[in-house]
Design a protein around this motif. Structure first.
Motif, short mmCIF file in Angstrom:
data_model
loop_
_atom_site.label_atom_id
_atom_site.label_comp_id
_atom_site.label_asym_id
_atom_site.label_seq_id
_atom_site.Cartn_x
_atom_site.Cartn_y
_atom_site.Cartn_z
N ARG A 216 0.79 -1.12 -0.11
CA ARG A 216 0.00 0.01 -0.07
C ARG A 216 0.76 1.27 0.07
O ARG A 216 0.40 2.36 -0.51
CB ARG A 216 -0.94 -0.10 1.30
CG ARG A 216 -2.14 -0.94 0.94
CD ARG A 216 -2.56 -1.63 2.29
NE ARG A 216 -3.65 -2.74 1.88
CZ ARG A 216 -3.13 -3.86 1.50
NH1 ARG A 216 -1.86 -4.13 1.36
NH2 ARG A 216 -4.27 -4.70 1.18
N ALA A 219 2.92 2.67 -3.52
CA ALA A 219 2.27 3.51 -4.52
C ALA A 219 1.13 4.12 -3.73
O ALA A 219 0.10 3.93 -4.00
CB ALA A 219 1.72 2.80 -5.52
N TYR A 220 1.43 5.07 -2.74
CA TYR A 220 0.60 5.20 -1.86
C TYR A 220 -0.64 6.56 -2.47
O TYR A 220 -1.44 6.65 -1.95
CB TYR A 220 1.09 6.01 -0.53
CG TYR A 220 2.18 7.20 -0.57
CD1 TYR A 220 1.48 8.20 -0.85
CD2 TYR A 220 3.41 7.10 -0.48
CE1 TYR A 220 2.33 9.36 -1.39
CE2 TYR A 220 4.29 7.97 -0.62
CZ TYR A 220 3.90 9.21 -0.74
OH TYR A 220 4.71 10.38 -1.12
N HIS A 221 -0.08 6.79 -3.50
CA HIS A 221 -1.11 7.94 -4.30
C HIS A 221 -2.41 7.09 -4.67
O HIS A 221 -3.52 7.44 -4.77
CB HIS A 221 -0.42 8.40 -5.56
CG HIS A 221 0.71 9.58 -4.93
ND1 HIS A 221 1.89 9.17 -5.03
CD2 HIS A 221 0.45 11.00 -4.76
CE1 HIS A 221 2.60 10.15 -4.58
NE2 HIS A 221 1.74 11.26 -4.54
N ASP A 222 -2.07 5.69 -5.05
CA ASP A 222 -3.20 4.87 -5.63
C ASP A 222 -3.96 4.39 -4.22
O ASP A 222 -5.03 3.98 -4.51
CB ASP A 222 -2.54 3.68 -6.33
CG ASP A 222 -2.16 4.19 -7.62
OD1 ASP A 222 -2.41 5.36 -8.06
OD2 ASP A 222 -1.02 3.61 -8.01
N THR A 223 -3.39 4.37 -3.03
CA THR A 223 -4.06 3.76 -2.10
C THR A 223 -4.95 4.71 -1.12
O THR A 223 -5.91 4.21 -0.70
CB THR A 223 -2.91 3.10 -1.23
OG1 THR A 223 -2.12 2.12 -1.91
CG2 THR A 223 -3.73 2.18 0.07
N ASN A 225 -6.93 8.29 -0.27
CA ASN A 225 -7.52 9.40 -0.85
C ASN A 225 -8.20 10.31 0.77
O ASN A 225 -7.83 9.96 1.48
CB ASN A 225 -8.66 9.29 -1.61
CG ASN A 225 -9.43 8.12 -1.23
OD1 ASN A 225 -10.10 8.27 -0.10
ND2 ASN A 225 -9.74 7.08 -2.10
N SER A 276 6.46 5.81 -4.74
CA SER A 276 5.07 6.44 -5.31
C SER A 276 5.19 7.79 -6.22
O SER A 276 4.35 7.74 -7.22
CB SER A 276 4.52 6.91 -4.01
OG SER A 276 4.27 5.90 -3.21
N THR A 279 5.66 6.18 -9.50
CA THR A 279 4.46 5.32 -10.19
C THR A 279 3.56 6.67 -10.54
O THR A 279 2.93 6.34 -11.58
CB THR A 279 3.87 4.69 -8.93
OG1 THR A 279 4.76 3.68 -8.50
CG2 THR A 279 2.46 4.11 -9.36
N ALA A 280 3.30 7.55 -9.81
CA ALA A 280 2.67 8.81 -10.04
C ALA A 280 3.04 9.30 -11.51
O ALA A 280 2.26 9.63 -12.27
CB ALA A 280 2.49 9.74 -9.25
N GLN A 283 2.29 7.15 -14.33
CA GLN A 283 0.57 7.23 -14.55
C GLN A 283 0.57 8.33 -15.40
O GLN A 283 -0.34 8.45 -16.66
CB GLN A 283 0.20 7.20 -13.38
CG GLN A 283 0.11 5.71 -12.80
CD GLN A 283 -0.55 5.89 -11.48
OE1 GLN A 283 -0.76 6.73 -10.58
NE2 GLN A 283 -0.81 4.32 -10.81
#
Length: 291
Positions: A216, A219-223, A225, A276, A279-280, A283
């Motif tokens: 988690r 890639a915490y930007h995906d996890t 919010n 992260s 990954t961001a 994307q």
């Protein structure tokens, strides 16, 4: 004698006043059989063993088509055949008249974790019962029987809180806080003992927790919010604590190096941030190229 099997053969639904109580009892005994014969067997399983495959299918199928307990039921005869084939094996793979079916200590830990589950309200997802202190005092009486000590209790309790959070939709932040708080006790224990058996159990448990946390956090930007950002601090703390214990108190490589050369917390957090961001960025770049 394989006690869970004997209990399943001796009692049937009509012996219970409540169907839900009967189903819970049946499920517990099947879980003990699974733990003793498939997860922690005294004699290691052969992957090609038909009996182990058959028992897995029976236990898995019991959730869809419940086993009718009682000595004369057909489903119990099938279960007994699979259980006894596994339970009566000897280390040299020959048949035996004795049923030394489970590897005692790992099974004892498994049973103790099941006992710790009684600290949670079965009717509410994950909530801790009000009588938790009284229950823990009662469970402490099992330590001498199961071979549990304070260090193993602390580790098991940390795992139970963590596992409860993970398996109950990951919404009760109090469970996460409890796991994180108990990790402090585990860290103290890890520094105070050189017991090889404990270290092996500790390493396995913390590796599982760390793996879950890093899945988690890398890639915490995906996890995370706006709706779940409050969980991030505890997950970071839990992951960093697990990593620190694994590196500082279990890793032989760390012991050979000067401690000031390694800042585990800073290293892990730096890894989470960099991963992260990469990954961001990837994307965003991918989205721009596709437009």
């Amino acid at each position: 004698m394989v006690l869970p099997l004997e209990l399943l053969q001796q009692f049937k639904a009509s012996d219970f006043s409540d169907q839900q109580e009967y189903e819970a009892w049946r499920s517990r005994n099947l879980k003990v059989l699974e733990a003793g014969l498939l997860v922690h067997p005294l004699v290691p399983l052969d992957k090609s063993d038909n009996a182990s495959q058959r028992l897995r299918q029976i236990i898995r199928g019991a959730s869809e088509k419940p086993i009718e307990t009682g000595k004369n039921s057909e489903s119990m005869q099938v279960l007994r055949s699979a259980v006894m084939s596994l339970a009566c094996r000897s280390p040299d793979r020959s048949a035996s008249d004795f049923c030394h079916w489970a590897d005692g200590f790992p099974l004892n830990l498994h049973l103790y974790q099941m006992l710790l589950e009684t600290c949670f309200d079965a009717s509410e997802d994950g909530s801790i019962i009000d009588e938790i202190d009284e229950v823990l005092e009662l469970l402490k009486k099992t330590w001498v029987i199961l071979g549990i000590n304070q260090m193993l209790h602390n580790l098991c309790f940390t795992w139970v809180f963590f596992h409860r959070f993970v398996t109950t939709a990951q919404v009760d932040i109090d469970l996460l806080h409890a796991a994180d708080n108990h990790m402090d006790e585990v860290a103290k224990d890890a520094k105070s003992t050189k017991d090889s058996v404990y270290s092996k159990i500790l390493s396995s448990t913390l590796s599982s927790i760390l793996g879950w946390a890093e899945k988690r956090l890398l890639a915490y930007h995906d996890t995370f919010n706006a709706s779940n950002i409050e969980y991030m601090q505890s997950i970071v703390s839990l992951g960093v604590s697990a990593a620190r214990i694994l590196v500082e108190d279990i890793s032989n490589e760390y012991r050979r190096r000067r401690r000031e050369e390694t800042d585990v917390a800073r290293s892990r957090v730096d890894t989470y941030i960099r991963s992260s961001l990469r990954t961001a960025f990837a994307q965003v770049s991918s989205a721009e190229l596709s437009d």
